[in-house]
Design an enzyme around this catalytic site. Sequence first.
Site, mmCIF file in Angstrom:
data_model
loop_
_atom_site.group_PDB
_atom_site.id
_atom_site.type_symbol
_atom_site.label_atom_id
_atom_site.label_comp_id
_atom_site.label_asym_id
_atom_site.label_seq_id
_atom_site.Cartn_x
_atom_site.Cartn_y
_atom_site.Cartn_z
ATOM 1 N N SER A 1 0.860 -1.179 0.000
ATOM 2 C CA SER A 1 0.000 0.000 0.000
ATOM 3 C C SER A 1 0.899 1.232 0.000
ATOM 4 O O SER A 1 2.076 1.149 0.375
ATOM 5 C CB SER A 1 -0.872 -0.005 1.263
ATOM 6 N N TYR B 1 -1.651 -1.583 10.765
ATOM 7 C CA TYR B 1 -1.823 -1.775 9.321
ATOM 8 C C TYR B 1 -0.670 -1.137 8.549
ATOM 9 O O TYR B 1 -0.063 -1.781 7.676
ATOM 10 C CB TYR B 1 -3.148 -1.164 8.863
#
Length: 262
Positions: A140, A153
């Site tokens: 990401s 995360y």
Amino acid sequence: MKNQRVLITGASSGIGCEFAKVFAKNGHSLILTARREERMQELGKKLNNQYGVSVKVFRQDLSQPGSGSELFEKIQREGLEVDILVNNAGYATHGFFPEIDLKRELEEIQLNVTSLTELTKKFSQRMMQRRTGKILNVASTAAFQPGPLMAVYYATKAYVLSFSEAVREELRGSGVTVSVLCPGPTASEFQEKAGIQEMRLLRLGKMSAEKVALAGYHGLKEGKAVIVPGFMNWMIMESVRLGPRALVRKIVHFLQMNRKKG
């Protein structure tokens, strides 16, 4: 990459589902895995009817310890070889770190980091024996910065980016390549599952899961090391790299807050 077999994790929705479609459209046999078997069976039938490709489905909860190795063994028992591995499965938790359920965060680490590492290890060994193979790990743009309110995360995606680049270099000349896809906010069920539908960051816009999967497919095909889909995501990634860390932390913290609280 024509006519090769692809294993896609997290294939029941979002980017994983779109990966299945783009690989099938380009003539690849598929192995799909996720927790929601019924969804994958429906997707598999649709892709078989539309493109005539073989689709195998394995239900597996990769958030549980040992599940990556267990999936590998299931596939081996079926006598299937994997030419391309797409480690797409992942989820996020959002909120004040001391208050988030620890069990859920440990499962997040298991899914985003440990199972991805297990699968990369197991399948890269098989690929090296054949001296051919491709691995695409999904990270990401979160990988390039710390993420207050999504601390675990962001940290897991930083691991995926660093790990993928390192293993790619180790495997240079082996016939096996590793690429890492770093999408920004993407329109999918991901936001709802993470409880971040109202997050300020999403005001900046979201790419479609289809466009992200296409960028990942073409980047993998071209042998790119790091794939950042979308010019805006690339600009944000570059600005984060150059910006002072203290300022980056504050900006990310602000953007991760829910709009209803702001």
